[in-house]
Design a protein around this motif. Sequence first.
Motif: not given
Length: 301
Positions: A8-16
């Motif tokens: 979930x953390x990586x998914x939240x960072x995907x755009x950044x």
Amino acid sequence: MKATDVDRLIADMEDLLARTLGENARLEIRRQDATWPVTTDANQLESALLNLAINARDAMPEGGRLTIETENTHLDAHYTEAIGDLAPGDYVAIGVSDTGTGMSKAVIEKAFDPFFTTKPIGQGTGLGLSMIYGFARQSGGHVRIYSEEGKGTTVKLYLPRFHGTAAASVPTADRDLPRADGECVLVVEDDVAVRMLIVDILGSIGYGVMEAGDAHAAIPILESERRIDLLVSDVGLPGMDGRQLAEVARRHRPDLRILFVTGYAEKAAVRGAFLGPGMAMIIKPFALDILAERIREMVAR
């Protein structure tokens, strides 16, 4: 430290992460089904992944591919005894792989040493891996580097499995970080990815933000009548460096508070008299909550 849902953390960072890499590099994320939660500090893991992405981008000047993948794994006593001070058991491996220039064996051997960098002062971010190594060990885990010159690099983080249910990760903008009270900040940083990171986090917690890529672009803003409560400046700017820019800023705004951002190599070269009254320094790579707290502390004085 607490339970963290890595996927979930990586998914939240995907755009950044994608914006950090820029248009020339492609981001690929591979998730294993039912990845275990891990015991770690989510802010520090986020910063570690972002800084690995910045290093990967710098290693792929002509473009390439960055792959982030997660995998459940078990480290047995034979493996952990060879490392030392690592308990055998279940871990989640987070692999960050690029198709860049790679590292020699000599560089790999020194990569985790404090203050080691292959980048000259003022060129690139100079982000060493020693803080990422420290973060992994503090979490009860480990980190390994696999690299071959001309073929790319993989940095693999091993974080201990949390036995239980992890709370959902909270996007950076929604975390309980110290918020602005109407203040405005000027950010001067020549590395686009680092500047974007600082601007994003400041905007998300309510600051008015102006940005410049070097001192030449910053000086007209400092000479203007715009409100500026804090100057955040890289030390190793091209041309006029951050300390010289601070002197110019203080001629126009004598009471302006200044936060310098610097890498390990620059920190090692800085003398004790570098900082004047109303000045402070933060070392990159930095955790996002630490940056927010330091800025709030300075503008609230």
